[in-house]
Structures are given as C-alpha cells and as structure tokens.
Motif scaffolding. Structure first.
Motif, PDB file in Angstrom:
ATOM      1  N   GLY A 147       0.806  -1.214   0.000  1.00  0.00           N
ATOM      2  CA  GLY A 147       0.000   0.000   0.000  1.00  0.00           C
ATOM      3  C   GLY A 147       0.838   1.262   0.000  1.00  0.00           C
ATOM      4  N   VAL A 166       1.686   5.272  -2.856  1.00  0.00           N
ATOM      5  CA  VAL A 166       1.768   6.575  -2.184  1.00  0.00           C
ATOM      6  C   VAL A 166       3.137   7.192  -2.418  1.00  0.00           C
ATOM      7  N   LEU A 173     -11.927   5.639  -5.284  1.00  0.00           N
ATOM      8  CA  LEU A 173     -10.585   5.377  -4.778  1.00  0.00           C
ATOM      9  C   LEU A 173     -10.570   5.305  -3.249  1.00  0.00           C
ATOM     10  N   GLY A 174     -11.442   6.104  -2.624  1.00  0.00           N
ATOM     11  CA  GLY A 174     -11.553   6.046  -1.165  1.00  0.00           C
ATOM     12  C   GLY A 174     -12.038   4.688  -0.685  1.00  0.00           C
ATOM     13  N   VAL A 220     -11.501   1.813  -2.279  1.00  0.00           N
ATOM     14  CA  VAL A 220     -10.365   0.900  -2.436  1.00  0.00           C
ATOM     15  C   VAL A 220      -9.374   1.069  -1.286  1.00  0.00           C
ATOM     16  N   THR A 221      -9.109   2.321  -0.915  1.00  0.00           N
ATOM     17  CA  THR A 221      -8.204   2.585   0.205  1.00  0.00           C
ATOM     18  C   THR A 221      -8.750   1.979   1.488  1.00  0.00           C
ATOM     19  N   ALA A 222     -10.056   2.133   1.716  1.00  0.00           N
ATOM     20  CA  ALA A 222     -10.674   1.552   2.912  1.00  0.00           C
ATOM     21  C   ALA A 222     -10.534   0.035   2.904  1.00  0.00           C
ATOM     22  N   LEU A 234      -8.168  -1.819   1.378  1.00  0.00           N
ATOM     23  CA  LEU A 234      -6.773  -2.204   1.605  1.00  0.00           C
ATOM     24  C   LEU A 234      -6.353  -1.985   3.051  1.00  0.00           C
ATOM     25  N   TRP A 235      -6.724  -0.834   3.613  1.00  0.00           N
ATOM     26  CA  TRP A 235      -6.309  -0.563   4.985  1.00  0.00           C
ATOM     27  C   TRP A 235      -7.103  -1.374   5.990  1.00  0.00           C
TER      28      TRP A 235
END
Length: 390
Positions: free
Chosen positions: A151, A155, A243-244, A246-248, A250-251
């Motif tokens: 991840g 970034v 995208l938010g 997807v980020t949620a 992954l995290w």
C-alpha cells in the motif's frame, strides 16, 4: 546444547528479520505494478497488454512454483531469498534501459520468477519458526508488513513521480534493504530439509481446508482491488469516492489483520474460517447497498477488506498447525499456486458479471464467490471431520 536458531530469543529475532524484509519486498511490488501501468499508458499500449504485464509475475509464479521448493533448498534458504531479490533488482535496473512494451513484458516475467523466492521462503520460514500458541498473530504481522509495503508503494510513487530514474532507484533500494535483514539473520534461519523438495500437490492433499483459504483469499481480494473503482463509477459515484473505497478495503486488510490473527490463536481455526465465510457475503451486501451513505459504505468496506485478507493469514496458520516443518515449503508452493489462480480468475468473471447486469452484477458476483467458498469449506470441513473420527 540447543542450536542457536532453536533458542526462543533467536527465533524472535529471525521472525523480526523476515517480517522486516517482507515490508520492503511489498514496497517494491507496490512501486512496480503502478509504475508499469502508468508507463504502458504513456506509451499508448492497449489495455489488454497492460493487464498482461500486471499478470506476468503471477504467470511466472504459476510456472515455477511446482519446482521452486526443490530448487530453493538445493541453493539454501537465505541464498535463494537473497538471489531472488537480486533478480528483481536486476529487472528494475534494466527497465529504464529498455523502455518498450515487449521488453517490459519479459522483464516483469523475469522479476516475477525472482521475487517468488523471498515470498515463498519467507512464509515457510515464518511458519516453521512460529510457536503454535502465537502462530496466528505472527502470521498476521507478516500480512501487515506485506500489505503495508504494498500500500505504501503507490503513495511513495505519487510523491517521487513515474518519470526519470528515481522510481527505479527507489524500488531497487527497497529490494536491497529487503536483503539486509535476511543476511544478518542467516544463522537464525530454521533448518528445513527432508521432504522440503517434495511434491506440492501431494502435500496439499493433507490440508485441503487450509488450501481452500488461499483460493478464497485470491478471489475475494482481487475482485475488489481490480473492480471496486469501476463498480463505484457505474453507481454514479465520483472518482475520489471510488478510490476512497479501495483505500478503505486495503487498509482494512492491514489494520484488522492482527485482530483476526488474535482470534485464530484463541479459536478453532477451521470454525473461525467458516464463520468468516458466513459473514463475508452479508458484509459485502451491506457495503454495496450502503454506497448512498459514504460513511457506512467506508466502514463496511473497511471490514470487508479485513475479512478478505484474513483468509490468507488463516490458511497459512492452518498449514503451520497441521504440517511438519519439512512439508511446509511444498505446501506453501501449492498454497501460492491456488492464491495466484484466484487473483487471475476472479477479476474477469466479476467484470463480465458487471457488464451483463450493470452495475449490480459485480456485487452479485462477489457474494456468489463468498457463498461458493462457504459451500466448499463446509464440504472440506465435513470430510476432515470424518477422517478424524474414522
């Protein structure tokens, strides 16, 4: 007198070295995938070629994994892991020198061959050295390191850019840093021999439920990673919201991993796996239907990511619980084959379902994947239970 690697403090140091190395390995992967996609787009390559490039490491793993354990243990555990990183580093050195679609397809395959070894043997090392009472938590820390590095790659790439030599230098530096703790802890590596070069398919039959977790993890993780932005777009959500999500996802996988590892050390692991498979379709349904409420959708998707990624950790824990150390390398090879099959198969199927029934076909597909996984796991659980009572 016990060997150095058998001492509890030495085991802990060895585990720390492998987990630290795994973060940098994940970081290199996390840079390589988007860097390739952006470069292919810049060169005007068609989408199917970009997808093919993304699949090259998985294809390399599928080709090599049946033979990798035997080859690795002829070379030696740490030399094979360090040598694999060196092959990956060579790929990153050659990429800016050979800026073409055709060359990068070959290089991505070559890098997949190399980076398979630290991935396969790192998991084998961890499972062989972990104590049974803490196996789930130790493996969850490994998962946190791998996905955390993965991840962090995009970034970091966003900060340094995708043009010039800098991204290749950073990725190469990450692989160099991945080697350092392995070399420092070489004397602490567990001794794994005997049947370490055995037949992965034969060993896999000893733990069918644990093996099924690899396929389930690959299917559920990559269906979401690959298609969640498209699903959000077809629902009418903006790009940032997609995208938010997807980020949620992954995290959620990174943050909740230790919690699921803690549960795996306190519960019957096969029963925990069945409970997670019951929960997954329900949470997937909530996450899909709650997209009109951004906060609820993010929370449900965060939990969904934790569930999806936990199957990988749990499957490895079941392998370590039930197999001898000598059988772990071929078993882990079979485990990774199934995981890669899941990552390759799920996105096209879910994408076709989304095209056929726009946009809800995607949600129908992932819920179907979860239910199919539940049915398979129930069948294997019953078979294993009958074996124990026979």
């Amino acid at each position: 007198m016990r060997s150095l690697a058998a001492r509890p403090d030495a085991k802990a140091l060895g585990l720390a070295a492998v987990i630290g190395s795994t973060f940098f390995l994940g970081l290199a992967h996390g840079i390589g995938y988007p860097l390739t996609a952006v470069s292919f787009e810049r060169w005007g390559a068609p989408g199917w070629l970009t997808g093919l490039a993304a699949g090259m490491p998985a294809l390399a793993a599928l080709v090599l994994l049946p033979f990798a354990p035997r080859l690795a243990f002829r070379i030696g555990l740490v030399p094979a892991m360090a040598g694999g990183c060196a092959i990956g580093l060579t790929g990153f050195i050659l990429m800016p020198l050979m800026p073409s679609v055709e060359a990068w397809l070959v290089l991505r395959f070559m890098m997949g061959v190399g980076l398979l070894f630290p991935w396969l043997l790192g998991e084998t090392w961890i499972n062989a050295a972990a104590e049974e009472a803490s196996r789930g938590r130790v493996l969850s820390l490994y998962t946190v390191a791998l996905f955390g590095g993965y991840g962090a790659g995009p970034v970091l790439l966003g900060q340094i850019g995708t043009e010039g030599l800098q991204p290749f230098i950073v990725a190469g530096l990450a692989l160099s840093l991945a080697v350092l703790p392995l070399v420092a802890a070489a004397s602490l590596a567990p001794r794994i021999d005997g049947h370490a070069g055995g037949n992965p398919a034969a060993v896999a039959k000893l733990v069918p439920l644990g093996m099924s977790a690899a396929l389930i993890a690959g299917v559920l993780e990559y269906a979401y990673i690959a298609l969640l932005p498209s699903f959000a777009s077809r629902l009418g959500l903006d790009e940032a919201t997609g995208l938010g999500l997807v980020t949620a996802f992954l995290w959620g996988g990174v943050t909740l991993s230790f919690g699921f590892g803690w549960l795996a050390d306190r519960m019957n692991r096969p029963k925990l796996m069945l409970m997670m498979l019951v929960a997954f379709p329900l949470v997937a349904l909530v996450s899909g239907l709650a997209t009109a409420l951004p906060g609820a959708a993010l929370a449900a998707t965060f939990l969904l990511g934790g569930l999806a990624c936990a199957f990988y950790t749990l499957g490895l824990a079941i392998l370590g619980e039930r197999l001898r150390p000598a059988d772990l390398a071929p078993a882990n090879a079979a485990f990774l084959v199934l995981y890669q099959v899941g990552t390759l198969a799920a996105p096209p199927v879910a994408g076709a379902a989304m095209d056929a029934v726009t946009p809800w076909g995607f949600l129908m597909a992932v819920i179907g994947f979860g239910l199919a996984g539940l049915a398979t796991a129930l069948m294997l659980y019953r078979i294993e239970s009958r074996r124990k009572t026979a």
